[in-house]
Design an enzyme around this catalytic site. Structure first.
Site, mmCIF file in Angstrom:
data_model
loop_
_atom_site.group_PDB
_atom_site.id
_atom_site.type_symbol
_atom_site.label_atom_id
_atom_site.label_comp_id
_atom_site.label_asym_id
_atom_site.label_seq_id
_atom_site.Cartn_x
_atom_site.Cartn_y
_atom_site.Cartn_z
ATOM 1 N N ARG A 219 3.877 9.695 6.835
ATOM 2 C CA ARG A 219 3.568 10.370 5.559
ATOM 3 C C ARG A 219 3.086 9.387 4.485
ATOM 4 O O ARG A 219 2.528 9.798 3.484
ATOM 5 C CB ARG A 219 4.831 11.122 5.116
ATOM 6 C CG ARG A 219 4.835 11.715 3.747
ATOM 7 C CD ARG A 219 3.834 12.859 3.608
ATOM 8 N NE ARG A 219 3.870 13.389 2.259
ATOM 9 C CZ ARG A 219 3.385 12.769 1.198
ATOM 10 N NH1 ARG A 219 2.825 11.598 1.317
ATOM 11 N NH2 ARG A 219 3.466 13.318 -0.005
ATOM 12 N N LYS A 220 3.346 8.107 4.683
ATOM 13 C CA LYS A 220 2.924 7.067 3.720
ATOM 14 C C LYS A 220 3.270 7.457 2.287
ATOM 15 O O LYS A 220 2.373 7.655 1.446
ATOM 16 C CB LYS A 220 1.430 6.791 3.822
ATOM 17 C CG LYS A 220 0.991 6.314 5.195
ATOM 18 C CD LYS A 220 -0.465 5.912 5.201
ATOM 19 C CE LYS A 220 -0.964 5.501 6.560
ATOM 20 N NZ LYS A 220 -1.075 6.598 7.546
ATOM 21 N N PHE A 221 4.553 7.520 1.988
ATOM 22 C CA PHE A 221 4.960 7.822 0.610
ATOM 23 C C PHE A 221 4.353 6.787 -0.328
ATOM 24 O O PHE A 221 4.316 5.592 -0.013
ATOM 25 C CB PHE A 221 6.487 7.804 0.495
ATOM 26 C CG PHE A 221 7.153 8.883 1.308
ATOM 27 C CD1 PHE A 221 7.060 10.213 0.921
ATOM 28 C CD2 PHE A 221 7.853 8.570 2.461
ATOM 29 C CE1 PHE A 221 7.657 11.218 1.670
ATOM 30 C CE2 PHE A 221 8.450 9.564 3.219
ATOM 31 C CZ PHE A 221 8.353 10.890 2.822
ATOM 32 N N GLY B 82 9.724 6.506 -7.733
ATOM 33 C CA GLY B 82 10.960 6.735 -6.986
ATOM 34 C C GLY B 82 11.452 8.164 -7.045
ATOM 35 O O GLY B 82 11.818 8.763 -6.029
ATOM 36 N N THR C 109 9.933 10.931 -7.440
ATOM 37 C CA THR C 109 9.118 11.882 -6.670
ATOM 38 C C THR C 109 9.305 11.684 -5.163
ATOM 39 O O THR C 109 9.504 12.657 -4.424
ATOM 40 C CB THR C 109 7.622 11.725 -7.049
ATOM 41 O OG1 THR C 109 7.489 11.978 -8.438
ATOM 42 C CG2 THR C 109 6.745 12.677 -6.261
HETATM 43 P P1 5BU Z 1 -6.505 6.614 16.129
HETATM 44 O O1 5BU Z 1 -6.970 7.935 16.641
HETATM 45 O O2 5BU Z 1 -5.844 5.730 17.196
HETATM 46 O O3 5BU Z 1 -7.569 5.876 15.358
HETATM 47 O O4 5BU Z 1 -5.355 7.007 15.091
HETATM 48 C C1 5BU Z 1 -4.684 6.046 14.333
HETATM 49 C C2 5BU Z 1 -3.498 6.658 13.641
HETATM 50 O O5 5BU Z 1 -2.791 5.631 12.939
HETATM 51 C C3 5BU Z 1 -3.845 7.721 12.611
HETATM 52 O O6 5BU Z 1 -2.787 8.668 12.610
HETATM 53 C C4 5BU Z 1 -3.868 6.971 11.310
HETATM 54 O O7 5BU Z 1 -3.479 7.802 10.241
HETATM 55 C C5 5BU Z 1 -2.845 5.885 11.536
HETATM 56 N N1 5BU Z 1 -3.084 4.606 10.838
HETATM 57 C C6 5BU Z 1 -4.188 3.821 11.059
HETATM 58 O O8 5BU Z 1 -5.059 4.170 11.839
HETATM 59 N N2 5BU Z 1 -4.331 2.627 10.409
HETATM 60 C C7 5BU Z 1 -3.405 2.164 9.545
HETATM 61 O O9 5BU Z 1 -3.552 1.072 8.977
HETATM 62 C C8 5BU Z 1 -2.256 2.975 9.338
HETATM 63 C C9 5BU Z 1 -2.117 4.182 10.000
HETATM 64 BR BR1 5BU Z 1 -0.919 2.399 8.200
#
Ligand code: 5BU
Length: 276
Positions: free
Chosen positions: A94-96, A100, A102
């Site tokens: 969810r990457k809050f 704080g 909220t």
């Molecule tokens: P992919 O289909 O393997 O590209 O999905 C990558 C997942 O990891 C996807 O749910 C992104 O929201 C998540 N992600 C990302 O790709 N890179 C990041 O730096 C972070 C999360 Br934090």
């Protein structure tokens, strides 16, 4: 490379002060997998089918619960059931990122009831230390019902092109993790961070943060929207304890065959790293 990166999961499972991390490493060891599948599908049926099919081969299932078009309590009941059936943890990505007051309401309660079903959550530290303090306060309160079964990853780096999560932002991520170890279990980042960071907080003897690395794909170097990929082998060699792959697995012609390949490659890279 941090010193804990050289230790087998089984050893880290035994020694870790955080009960959820012990469970995570024990799962990895028992199932011989460091794969987290990012199940970025948009209906409950697809999500639960994927979790059931891939469950035997993964340590963690990562969700974006807000992309489901038909989210309901059945979604999370189903997820919890499958997590038990196949012995994996759930990570809601969810990457809050807010003040704080909220984020406490977004995490515990609200429409999505994330604290109830997701073992692992993550936050960005753009708002400053208060976001980590607030989430830790909620998860360690006497009346928090899920006790030691929850953990927080700080998003310390990102995989997308031109990411601004670097430099001081990343350094502070390590500082805050050290200050709130009761709830912070590690980082989402692209390498082991804690040895090379020179920070205002220092490393303690027993420090063992878990590294989750996204952007893992065997068939592609990136996408048209700035995503940048690396292989399981290179992610693990750089310090990933858990490799996260989405489209590389769920969008493959045969997702079960694909997850087995990521499992094998991720596991072999881990064995090589720890010298087993
Ligand atoms: P992919 O289909 O393997 O590209 O999905 C990558 C997942 O990891 C996807 O749910 C992104 O929201 C998540 N992600 C990302 O790709 N890179 C990041 O730096 C972070 C999360 Br934090």
């Amino acid at each position: 490379m941090s010193s804990s990166s050289k230790l087998p999961y089984g050893v880290r499972a035994k020694n870790h002060p955080n009960i959820l991390v012990r469970k995570l490493f024990a799962i990895a060891e028992a199932k011989k997998t460091n794969v987290t599948v990012s199940a970025d599908v948009t209906t409950t049926k697809e999500l639960l089918d994927l979790a059931d099919q891939l469950g035997p081969y993964i340590a963690v299932l990562k969700t974006h619960i807000d992309i489901l078009s038909d989210f309901s309590p059945e979604t999370t009941t189903g997820l919890k059931h499958l997590a038990q059936k196949h012995n994996f943890l759930i990570f809601e990505d969810r990457k809050f990122i807010d003040i704080g007051n909220t984020v406490q309401k977004q995490y515990h309660g609200g429409a999505l009831r994330i604290s109830e079903w997701s073992h692992i959550i993550n936050c960005a530290i753009l708002p400053g230390e208060g976001i980590v303090q607030a989430l830790t306060q909620t998860a360690t309160a006497d009346d928090f019902p899920y006790g030691n079964e929850r953990g927080l990853l700080i998003l310390a780096e990102m995989t997308s092109k031109g990411s601004l999560a670097k430099g001081e932002y990343t350094t502070r991520s390590v500082d805050y993790a050290r200050r709130y170890k009761k709830f912070v279990m590690g980082f989402v980042c692209n390498r082991a961070l804690t040895e090379e960071q020179s920070t205002e907080t220092s490393k303690s003897e027993d420090e063992d943060f878990v590294v989750f690395t996204t952007g893992v794909n065997l068939a592609s170097a990136g996408d048209a929207l700035g995503q940048q990929y690396q292989t399981p082998q290179s992610a693990v060699a750089r310090g990933a304890d858990f490799i996260i792959s989405g489209r590389g697995i769920y969008a493959a012609p045969d997702p079960v065959e694909a997850v087995k390949r990521y499992q094998e490659q991720g596991w072999n890279a881990y064995l090589e790293r720890v010298g087993l």
